[in-house]
Design a protein around this motif. Sequence first.
Motif, PDB file in Angstrom:
ATOM      1  N   ILE A 189       7.333  13.176   1.362  1.00 61.59           N
ATOM      2  CA  ILE A 189       6.284  14.141   0.220  1.00 61.59           C
ATOM      3  C   ILE A 189       6.323  15.369   0.619  1.00 61.59           C
ATOM      4  O   ILE A 189       6.599  15.724   2.226  1.00 61.59           O
ATOM      5  CB  ILE A 189       5.443  13.576   0.901  1.00 61.59           C
ATOM      6  CG1 ILE A 189       3.990  13.424   1.615  1.00 61.59           C
ATOM      7  CG2 ILE A 189       5.339  11.414  -0.562  1.00 61.59           C
ATOM      8  CD1 ILE A 189       3.100  12.538   1.810  1.00 61.59           C
ATOM      9  N   LEU A 190       5.782  16.635   0.473  1.00 60.01           N
ATOM     10  CA  LEU A 190       5.710  17.442   0.661  1.00 60.01           C
ATOM     11  C   LEU A 190       3.783  17.721  -0.019  1.00 60.01           C
ATOM     12  O   LEU A 190       3.588  17.306  -0.565  1.00 60.01           O
ATOM     13  CB  LEU A 190       6.649  18.665  -0.125  1.00 60.01           C
ATOM     14  CG  LEU A 190       7.767  18.420   0.075  1.00 60.01           C
ATOM     15  CD1 LEU A 190       8.425  19.889  -0.519  1.00 60.01           C
ATOM     16  CD2 LEU A 190       8.584  18.030   1.353  1.00 60.01           C
ATOM     17  N   THR A 191       4.065  18.718   1.363  1.00 60.25           N
ATOM     18  CA  THR A 191       2.273  19.602   0.992  1.00 60.25           C
ATOM     19  C   THR A 191       1.998  21.277   0.079  1.00 60.25           C
ATOM     20  O   THR A 191       3.212  21.611  -0.062  1.00 60.25           O
ATOM     21  CB  THR A 191       1.918  20.028   2.160  1.00 60.25           C
ATOM     22  OG1 THR A 191       1.857  20.939   2.684  1.00 60.25           O
ATOM     23  CG2 THR A 191       1.117  18.351   2.545  1.00 60.25           C
ATOM     24  N   SER A 229      -8.879   2.627   0.029  1.00 57.53           N
ATOM     25  CA  SER A 229      -9.976   3.572   1.838  1.00 57.53           C
ATOM     26  C   SER A 229      -9.135   5.140   1.661  1.00 57.53           C
ATOM     27  O   SER A 229      -7.922   4.961   1.554  1.00 57.53           O
ATOM     28  CB  SER A 229     -10.018   3.019   2.485  1.00 57.53           C
ATOM     29  OG  SER A 229      -9.419   2.392   3.844  1.00 57.53           O
ATOM     30  N   THR A 230      -9.967   6.259   2.325  1.00 60.18           N
ATOM     31  CA  THR A 230      -9.701   7.267   2.369  1.00 60.18           C
ATOM     32  C   THR A 230      -8.840   7.507   3.926  1.00 60.18           C
ATOM     33  O   THR A 230      -7.850   8.183   4.124  1.00 60.18           O
ATOM     34  CB  THR A 230     -10.620   8.288   2.285  1.00 60.18           C
ATOM     35  OG1 THR A 230     -12.099   7.255   3.545  1.00 60.18           O
ATOM     36  CG2 THR A 230     -11.200   8.840   0.783  1.00 60.18           C
ATOM     37  N   ASN A 261       0.904  -1.290  -0.355  1.00 60.08           N
ATOM     38  CA  ASN A 261      -0.164  -0.079  -0.256  1.00 60.08           C
ATOM     39  C   ASN A 261       0.761   1.503   0.054  1.00 60.08           C
ATOM     40  O   ASN A 261       0.632   2.071  -0.601  1.00 60.08           O
ATOM     41  CB  ASN A 261      -0.811   0.478   1.398  1.00 60.08           C
ATOM     42  CG  ASN A 261      -2.215  -1.464   1.179  1.00 60.08           C
ATOM     43  OD1 ASN A 261      -1.926  -2.049   0.043  1.00 60.08           O
ATOM     44  ND2 ASN A 261      -2.469  -2.134   2.400  1.00 60.08           N
ATOM     45  N   ARG A 262       1.617   1.566   0.625  1.00 56.26           N
ATOM     46  CA  ARG A 262       2.751   2.437   0.960  1.00 56.26           C
ATOM     47  C   ARG A 262       3.365   3.075  -0.477  1.00 56.26           C
ATOM     48  O   ARG A 262       3.447   3.967  -1.405  1.00 56.26           O
ATOM     49  CB  ARG A 262       3.802   1.963   1.993  1.00 56.26           C
ATOM     50  CG  ARG A 262       4.700   2.826   2.183  1.00 56.26           C
ATOM     51  CD  ARG A 262       5.738   3.427   2.995  1.00 56.26           C
ATOM     52  NE  ARG A 262       6.419   2.035   3.052  1.00 56.26           N
ATOM     53  CZ  ARG A 262       5.978   0.590   4.283  1.00 56.26           C
ATOM     54  NH1 ARG A 262       5.215   1.195   4.691  1.00 56.26           N
ATOM     55  NH2 ARG A 262       6.811  -0.871   3.398  1.00 56.26           N
ATOM     56  N   PHE A 263       3.653   1.111  -1.105  1.00 58.08           N
ATOM     57  CA  PHE A 263       4.072   1.324  -2.843  1.00 58.08           C
ATOM     58  C   PHE A 263       3.460   2.502  -3.713  1.00 58.08           C
ATOM     59  O   PHE A 263       3.747   2.877  -4.198  1.00 58.08           O
ATOM     60  CB  PHE A 263       4.553   0.478  -3.356  1.00 58.08           C
ATOM     61  CG  PHE A 263       5.425   0.304  -5.142  1.00 58.08           C
ATOM     62  CD1 PHE A 263       6.650   0.803  -4.901  1.00 58.08           C
ATOM     63  CD2 PHE A 263       4.535   0.599  -5.952  1.00 58.08           C
ATOM     64  CE1 PHE A 263       7.019   0.690  -6.414  1.00 58.08           C
ATOM     65  CE2 PHE A 263       5.227  -0.162  -6.854  1.00 58.08           C
ATOM     66  CZ  PHE A 263       6.382   0.317  -7.067  1.00 58.08           C
ATOM     67  N   ALA A 290      -3.706   7.929   6.072  1.00 61.41           N
ATOM     68  CA  ALA A 290      -2.499   6.910   7.783  1.00 61.41           C
ATOM     69  C   ALA A 290      -1.440   7.405   6.603  1.00 61.41           C
ATOM     70  O   ALA A 290      -0.282   7.306   7.634  1.00 61.41           O
ATOM     71  CB  ALA A 290      -3.321   5.864   8.312  1.00 61.41           C
ATOM     72  N   ILE A 291      -1.402   6.405   5.566  1.00 64.35           N
ATOM     73  CA  ILE A 291      -0.269   6.428   4.499  1.00 64.35           C
ATOM     74  C   ILE A 291       0.165   7.551   4.944  1.00 64.35           C
ATOM     75  O   ILE A 291       2.058   7.834   4.597  1.00 64.35           O
ATOM     76  CB  ILE A 291      -0.109   5.525   3.265  1.00 64.35           C
ATOM     77  CG1 ILE A 291      -0.335   3.974   3.967  1.00 64.35           C
ATOM     78  CG2 ILE A 291       1.043   5.700   2.716  1.00 64.35           C
ATOM     79  CD1 ILE A 291      -1.068   3.344   2.428  1.00 64.35           C
ATOM     80  N   THR A 292      -0.254   8.327   4.127  1.00 68.98           N
ATOM     81  CA  THR A 292       0.793   9.874   3.597  1.00 68.98           C
ATOM     82  C   THR A 292       0.885  10.371   5.408  1.00 68.98           C
ATOM     83  O   THR A 292       1.947  11.429   4.979  1.00 68.98           O
ATOM     84  CB  THR A 292      -0.489  10.962   2.622  1.00 68.98           C
ATOM     85  OG1 THR A 292      -1.766  10.517   3.373  1.00 68.98           O
ATOM     86  CG2 THR A 292      -1.005  10.123   1.527  1.00 68.98           C
ATOM     87  N   ALA A 293      -0.182  10.156   5.668  1.00 71.78           N
ATOM     88  CA  ALA A 293       1.058  10.966   7.527  1.00 71.78           C
ATOM     89  C   ALA A 293       1.869  10.377   8.211  1.00 71.78           C
ATOM     90  O   ALA A 293       2.983  11.356   8.510  1.00 71.78           O
ATOM     91  CB  ALA A 293      -0.077  10.893   8.367  1.00 71.78           C
ATOM     92  N   SER A 294       1.739   9.109   7.701  1.00 70.80           N
ATOM     93  CA  SER A 294       3.548   8.510   7.654  1.00 70.80           C
ATOM     94  C   SER A 294       4.701   9.513   7.125  1.00 70.80           C
ATOM     95  O   SER A 294       5.666   9.044   7.374  1.00 70.80           O
ATOM     96  CB  SER A 294       3.535   6.672   7.621  1.00 70.80           C
ATOM     97  OG  SER A 294       4.869   6.606   7.723  1.00 70.80           O
ATOM     98  N   LEU A 295       4.246   9.036   5.291  1.00 68.16           N
ATOM     99  CA  LEU A 295       4.772   9.693   4.282  1.00 68.16           C
ATOM    100  C   LEU A 295       5.225  11.231   4.581  1.00 68.16           C
ATOM    101  O   LEU A 295       6.526  11.385   4.109  1.00 68.16           O
ATOM    102  CB  LEU A 295       4.550   9.828   2.866  1.00 68.16           C
ATOM    103  CG  LEU A 295       4.025   8.443   2.934  1.00 68.16           C
ATOM    104  CD1 LEU A 295       3.373   8.261   1.226  1.00 68.16           C
ATOM    105  CD2 LEU A 295       6.001   6.987   2.764  1.00 68.16           C
ATOM    106  N   LEU A 296       4.370  11.924   5.431  1.00 61.33           N
ATOM    107  CA  LEU A 296       5.062  13.350   5.776  1.00 61.33           C
ATOM    108  C   LEU A 296       6.137  13.141   6.744  1.00 61.33           C
ATOM    109  O   LEU A 296       6.972  14.478   7.172  1.00 61.33           O
ATOM    110  CB  LEU A 296       3.501  14.227   5.609  1.00 61.33           C
ATOM    111  CG  LEU A 296       2.618  14.384   4.595  1.00 61.33           C
ATOM    112  CD1 LEU A 296       1.502  15.144   4.838  1.00 61.33           C
ATOM    113  CD2 LEU A 296       3.712  15.575   3.997  1.00 61.33           C
TER     114      LEU A 296
END
Length: 403
Positions: free
Chosen positions: A56-58, A39-40, A13-15, A45-51
């Motif tokens: 990743i950047l916003t 799912s949203t 999922n992270r990939f 959850a994944i994008t919060a960890s990646l940030l």
Amino acid sequence: MKTADPELMRAINRFTVLDTIRRHGPISRVEISERSQLSTTTVSAITASLLDDGLILTRHEGDIRNAAARGRPRVMLVLNPDAARVVGAKIAAHQMNFVVTDFCGEVISHLSLPIRVNRQPVGVISDLIEDGVRRCVVDAGLSLDDIDTVCIGFPGVIEHRTGLVRSSPILSEPDVDFAREMSQRLNVATIVESDSHAITLGHHWFGKGRDLDDMVLVSLEQTLGLGVLNGGQLFRGAGGLSHNLGDLMMGCGLAETIRLSALAGEQAILGEQSQQGRFAEAVRLGRGMAHAQTLIAAEDNGLTAAATRAGEAIGIAVANIVTLFGPPRVVIVGSSLLLGHVFLTTLSEAYRRAIPPSIREIAELVFDNSPDEMWAQGAAVVALCELYESPWGTTGPAPAPQH
């Protein structure tokens, strides 16, 4: 591996999220969920960890300059190009190419060294590759401490998971543990991959397969290679084994067996006259196919016949591959394309004759003279895919192969 394994599913999922951001960013979380079918809640959850990990950047998009505009600007996500640095290399018989790329795969520095390396002792080749990696890293304004992973692309049969080069026309001996050799020299996790797999991922990220998740690539270099992309992932054999298309059987009898390399390999095309005079010098410098094209244009009957025979054999082989995999596109790359009209026309006609009528319109044939830099960039993409799959929040980048 079991697909129900929670750690495996998290890695997959992270990939998927990282690759979706790479391909479609700037992109919102809702759009990531729609494109990835996750799912949203999972995406959030994944994008919060990646940030948190800085991968990743916003970006805020919307009419934030118009005070009268209603609503809040959308929060979009993009890869952080500074999150990692990797080195990719293409090692050929007469030239080595290196690139340093950022986390997005964009080239920071490129180094080309016209050095004849084939059949040198493994230690000498290792020295040359080490020097090339170090020079390219310095040219990028970095040090090896800044590099997360190195990937070296070799012609031949490679075990991706172990880093074992089972056979290569460049190496004078079989079963060389090249990943271990270079990891120890550089003190950086090093992957060894087949050059055909590397250029397949290069085309998937930046070239003729950028719009596809399924494709086939055929490389016609010193060896004949195959890359199969399925669902955005390389198809590899046991142990991550690469495919040597030149070993494909084209016929057999009581007296002999005929493999594709005997009909369409570089040596089979160039023949005995390539060992004499100016032709031999061109081959020694890695320009044999270009010189052969000049002779074919001057109506050299022997080379014209060899190019015709090779085109027919490759056309039949490609038709067999399309029959097996049914890809929407076949990208054909490599130095044999320099043979020109005779070779390309014969290949296309043989393909049309050999492909079953029921799937004749399935696959598009695309010929591409990929520059050497793109092969090295493809090797860098292999390294980046390893990083994308690794659980950064717990263990960091992908570890070196275990021995």
